[in-house]
Design a protein around this motif. Structure first.
Motif, PDB file in Angstrom:
ATOM      1  N   CYS A 107       0.536  -1.350   0.136  1.00  0.00           N
ATOM      2  CA  CYS A 107       0.008  -0.297   0.179  1.00  0.00           C
ATOM      3  C   CYS A 107       0.773   0.560   0.018  1.00  0.00           C
ATOM      4  CB  CYS A 107      -0.694   0.556   1.775  1.00  0.00           C
ATOM      5  SG  CYS A 107      -0.281   0.665   2.443  1.00  0.00           S
ATOM      6  N   ASN A 108       0.130   2.687  -0.603  1.00  0.00           N
ATOM      7  CA  ASN A 108       1.421   3.616  -0.868  1.00  0.00           C
ATOM      8  C   ASN A 108       0.181   4.893   1.232  1.00  0.00           C
ATOM      9  OD1 ASN A 108      -1.929   5.029  -0.869  1.00  0.00           O
ATOM     10  ND2 ASN A 108      -1.141   5.629  -2.725  1.00  0.00           N
ATOM     11  N   PHE A 109       0.787   5.425   1.430  1.00  0.00           N
ATOM     12  CA  PHE A 109       0.920   6.279   2.402  1.00  0.00           C
ATOM     13  C   PHE A 109      -0.382   7.184   2.677  1.00  0.00           C
ATOM     14  CE2 PHE A 109       5.077   5.709   1.541  1.00  0.00           C
ATOM     15  CZ  PHE A 109       5.682   4.576   2.779  1.00  0.00           C
ATOM     16  N   ASP A 110      -1.562   6.676   1.631  1.00  0.00           N
ATOM     17  CA  ASP A 110      -2.631   7.576   1.043  1.00  0.00           C
ATOM     18  C   ASP A 110      -3.290   6.208   2.107  1.00  0.00           C
ATOM     19  OD1 ASP A 110      -4.465   9.162   1.572  1.00  0.00           O
ATOM     20  OD2 ASP A 110      -4.709   9.203  -0.686  1.00  0.00           O
ATOM     21  N   MET A 111      -3.108   4.807   2.333  1.00  0.00           N
ATOM     22  CA  MET A 111      -3.881   4.197   2.488  1.00  0.00           C
ATOM     23  C   MET A 111      -4.608   3.472   1.488  1.00  0.00           C
ATOM     24  SD  MET A 111      -5.002   4.735   5.934  1.00  0.00           S
ATOM     25  CE  MET A 111      -6.118   3.224   6.696  1.00  0.00           C
ATOM     26  N   GLN A 112      -4.542   3.010  -0.136  1.00  0.00           N
ATOM     27  CA  GLN A 112      -4.411   2.734  -1.209  1.00  0.00           C
ATOM     28  C   GLN A 112      -3.916   1.664  -1.173  1.00  0.00           C
ATOM     29  OE1 GLN A 112      -4.585   6.157  -3.578  1.00  0.00           O
ATOM     30  NE2 GLN A 112      -6.574   6.247  -3.651  1.00  0.00           N
ATOM     31  N   PHE A 113      -4.516  -0.186  -1.878  1.00  0.00           N
ATOM     32  CA  PHE A 113      -3.482  -0.796  -1.909  1.00  0.00           C
ATOM     33  C   PHE A 113      -3.155  -0.786  -3.296  1.00  0.00           C
ATOM     34  CE2 PHE A 113      -6.048  -3.258   1.551  1.00  0.00           C
ATOM     35  CZ  PHE A 113      -4.790  -3.384   2.046  1.00  0.00           C
ATOM     36  N   THR A 114      -1.892  -0.939  -3.761  1.00  0.00           N
ATOM     37  CA  THR A 114      -1.121  -0.773  -4.971  1.00  0.00           C
ATOM     38  C   THR A 114      -0.658  -2.346  -5.284  1.00  0.00           C
ATOM     39  OG1 THR A 114       1.072  -0.253  -4.066  1.00  0.00           O
ATOM     40  CG2 THR A 114      -0.464   1.261  -4.389  1.00  0.00           C
ATOM     41  N   PHE A 115      -0.442  -3.340  -5.093  1.00  0.00           N
ATOM     42  CA  PHE A 115      -0.390  -4.452  -5.150  1.00  0.00           C
ATOM     43  C   PHE A 115      -0.981  -5.602  -4.170  1.00  0.00           C
ATOM     44  CE2 PHE A 115       2.217  -8.102  -5.561  1.00  0.00           C
ATOM     45  CZ  PHE A 115       1.957  -8.719  -6.730  1.00  0.00           C
ATOM     46  N   ALA A 116      -1.792  -6.820  -4.804  1.00  0.00           N
ATOM     47  CA  ALA A 116      -1.808  -8.007  -3.640  1.00  0.00           C
ATOM     48  C   ALA A 116      -1.564  -8.980  -4.484  1.00  0.00           C
ATOM     49  CB  ALA A 116      -3.745  -7.670  -3.714  1.00  0.00           C
ATOM     50  N   CYS A 117      -0.848  -9.911  -3.966  1.00  0.00           N
ATOM     51  CA  CYS A 117      -0.934 -11.347  -4.496  1.00  0.00           C
ATOM     52  C   CYS A 117      -1.648 -11.843  -3.676  1.00  0.00           C
ATOM     53  CB  CYS A 117       0.880 -11.859  -4.728  1.00  0.00           C
ATOM     54  SG  CYS A 117       0.967 -13.640  -5.546  1.00  0.00           S
ATOM     55  N   ALA A 118      -2.425 -12.731  -3.724  1.00  0.00           N
ATOM     56  CA  ALA A 118      -3.798 -13.788  -3.276  1.00  0.00           C
ATOM     57  C   ALA A 118      -3.582 -15.087  -3.543  1.00  0.00           C
ATOM     58  CB  ALA A 118      -5.135 -13.145  -3.381  1.00  0.00           C
ATOM     59  N   GLY A 119      -4.078 -16.459  -3.035  1.00  0.00           N
ATOM     60  CA  GLY A 119      -4.024 -17.968  -3.529  1.00  0.00           C
ATOM     61  C   GLY A 119      -3.140 -18.428  -3.207  1.00  0.00           C
ATOM     62  N   TRP A 120      -1.558 -17.783  -2.219  1.00  0.00           N
ATOM     63  CA  TRP A 120      -0.515 -18.747  -1.781  1.00  0.00           C
ATOM     64  C   TRP A 120      -0.934 -19.953  -0.319  1.00  0.00           C
ATOM     65  CZ3 TRP A 120       4.626 -19.888  -3.262  1.00  0.00           C
ATOM     66  CH2 TRP A 120       4.892 -19.018  -4.046  1.00  0.00           C
ATOM     67  N   GLU A 121      -0.961 -20.633  -0.596  1.00  0.00           N
ATOM     68  CA  GLU A 121      -1.467 -21.998   1.236  1.00  0.00           C
ATOM     69  C   GLU A 121      -0.619 -20.728   2.299  1.00  0.00           C
ATOM     70  OE1 GLU A 121       2.387 -23.416  -1.025  1.00  0.00           O
ATOM     71  OE2 GLU A 121       0.291 -22.696  -1.393  1.00  0.00           O
ATOM     72  N   GLY A 122      -1.419 -21.241   3.538  1.00  0.00           N
ATOM     73  CA  GLY A 122      -0.872 -20.691   4.363  1.00  0.00           C
ATOM     74  C   GLY A 122       0.092 -21.132   5.014  1.00  0.00           C
ATOM     75  N   THR A 123       1.344 -21.844   4.718  1.00  0.00           N
ATOM     76  CA  THR A 123       2.080 -22.715   5.447  1.00  0.00           C
ATOM     77  C   THR A 123       3.197 -21.750   4.505  1.00  0.00           C
ATOM     78  OG1 THR A 123       1.558 -24.389   3.816  1.00  0.00           O
ATOM     79  CG2 THR A 123       1.242 -24.506   5.930  1.00  0.00           C
ATOM     80  N   ALA A 124       2.803 -20.742   3.537  1.00  0.00           N
ATOM     81  CA  ALA A 124       4.306 -20.645   2.424  1.00  0.00           C
ATOM     82  C   ALA A 124       4.453 -20.018   3.635  1.00  0.00           C
ATOM     83  CB  ALA A 124       3.231 -20.177   1.044  1.00  0.00           C
ATOM     84  N   HIS A 125       6.243 -19.265   2.909  1.00  0.00           N
ATOM     85  CA  HIS A 125       6.905 -18.225   4.244  1.00  0.00           C
ATOM     86  C   HIS A 125       6.222 -16.825   3.429  1.00  0.00           C
ATOM     87  CE1 HIS A 125       9.894 -16.498   5.930  1.00  0.00           C
ATOM     88  NE2 HIS A 125      10.055 -17.030   6.645  1.00  0.00           N
ATOM     89  N   ASP A 126       6.578 -15.889   4.242  1.00  0.00           N
ATOM     90  CA  ASP A 126       6.578 -14.818   3.491  1.00  0.00           C
ATOM     91  C   ASP A 126       7.654 -14.172   2.510  1.00  0.00           C
ATOM     92  OD1 ASP A 126       3.714 -14.640   4.936  1.00  0.00           O
ATOM     93  OD2 ASP A 126       5.138 -12.803   6.422  1.00  0.00           O
ATOM     94  N   THR A 127       9.045 -14.858   3.177  1.00  0.00           N
ATOM     95  CA  THR A 127       9.612 -14.159   2.085  1.00  0.00           C
ATOM     96  C   THR A 127       9.742 -15.380   0.947  1.00  0.00           C
ATOM     97  OG1 THR A 127      11.597 -14.281   3.748  1.00  0.00           O
ATOM     98  CG2 THR A 127      11.830 -14.780   2.023  1.00  0.00           C
ATOM     99  N   ARG A 128       8.947 -16.308   0.483  1.00  0.00           N
ATOM    100  CA  ARG A 128       8.710 -17.220  -0.681  1.00  0.00           C
ATOM    101  C   ARG A 128       8.285 -16.545  -1.533  1.00  0.00           C
ATOM    102  NH1 ARG A 128       5.979 -22.832  -0.836  1.00  0.00           N
ATOM    103  NH2 ARG A 128       6.004 -23.617  -3.023  1.00  0.00           N
ATOM    104  N   ILE A 129       6.844 -15.891  -1.085  1.00  0.00           N
ATOM    105  CA  ILE A 129       5.462 -15.039  -1.434  1.00  0.00           C
ATOM    106  C   ILE A 129       5.994 -13.705  -1.703  1.00  0.00           C
ATOM    107  CG2 ILE A 129       3.616 -14.172  -1.570  1.00  0.00           C
ATOM    108  CD1 ILE A 129       2.644 -16.370   0.767  1.00  0.00           C
ATOM    109  N   PHE A 130       7.066 -13.172  -0.967  1.00  0.00           N
ATOM    110  CA  PHE A 130       7.393 -12.067  -1.933  1.00  0.00           C
ATOM    111  C   PHE A 130       8.640 -12.195  -2.759  1.00  0.00           C
ATOM    112  CE2 PHE A 130      10.958  -8.664  -1.099  1.00  0.00           C
ATOM    113  CZ  PHE A 130      10.332  -8.033  -0.952  1.00  0.00           C
TER     114      PHE A 130
END
Length: 247
Positions: free
Chosen positions: A156-179
């Motif tokens: 998100c930006n500092f105006d509280m607007q989402f600028t990117f979203a990546c959905a669908g990864w399984e719950g066990t996926a590590h944040d670093t892997r998704i990033f």
């Protein structure tokens, strides 16, 4: 039509948006994204089934009963509407200034962040959203929360607007892997900083093994040393993503 012509709160409770927004969204779906109704079902009803399913976490049988359509009809229209909405996200969930030429006013006007974060363009975080998965496929989705979830990364930006979203990864996926997957998959069009290098040079994380979260500073002494001072400022500026998720 009963809901749209009735009390404002009924539409809000059923579709998670007020009547004006619902009607405007129907108009955009028809005029811009060419969603068509049929003899038996209108665009408004297609949208209504879609929003009801998402907002209530409703299953197919529940939607069948509420809208009085066959299960195949519910499934077909939900899938079609989902594809259209995913196309819509490409127009809305993106930076308003893709070249990031200006300093966000939220940073420019705050002495805590200027000039140290003057080139900062946003904040990144992940969130776990409960998912309904068939029992045979649940295991990869059950992480530390003990229930099936999707691990969703967003920017998100500092105006509280989402600028990117990546959905669908399984719950066990590590944040670093998704990033790592998001920034290296060109098809996702991740909003990278200007003059991006192959390394991680332009992504600021906190110092490890140091106090970081704001409650830790509130309960204890003021930050000391450059690492804690940086972590305190980093946590403050990163809180915008948590507020955006909350809103």
């Amino acid at each position: 039509m009963e809901l749209l012509e009735g009390n404002e709160s009924r539409c809000q409770n059923m579709f998670w948006m007020n009547k004006d927004v619902f009607i405007r969204l129907c108009d955009e779906l028809e005029n811009i994204y060419k969603v068509k109704g049929s003899q038996r079902i209108s665009v408004a009803e297609k949208l209504g089934m879609f929003l009801y399913t998402l907002g209530e976490g409703a299953g197919n049988r529940n939607v069948q009963e509420r809208f009085q359509h066959f299960g195949k009809t519910v499934s077909r229209y939900f899938s079609g509407m989902l594809n259209v909405v995913c196309d819509m996200t490409k127009e809305f969930i993106k930076p308003s200034d893709p070249k990031f030429k200006s300093i966000p006013p939220e940073i420019l006007g705050d002495y805590r962040y200027m000039p140290h974060f003057k080139d900062c363009i946003g904040a990144i975080d992940g969130v776990h959203v409960r998912a309904t998965i068939s029992p045979s496929n649940q295991v990869p989705y059950i992480g530390r929360k003990g229930i099936p979830t999707h691990n969703i990364m967003a920017v998100c930006n500092f105006d509280m607007q989402f600028t990117f979203a990546c959905a669908g990864w399984e719950g066990t996926a590590h944040d670093t892997r998704i990033f790592q997957s998001a920034i290296h998959n060109l098809a996702l069009k991740f909003p990278k900083p200007p003059n991006e290098y192959p390394q991680m040079k332009w992504y600021l994380g906190p110092y490890k093994c140091q106090r970081y979260h704001l409650p830790e500073f509130r309960r204890g002494a003021q930050p000391t040393g450059y690492k804690e001072i940086f972590n305190h400022a980093h946590s403050s500026i990163r809180s915008v993503i948590e507020r955006t998720f909350g809103v």
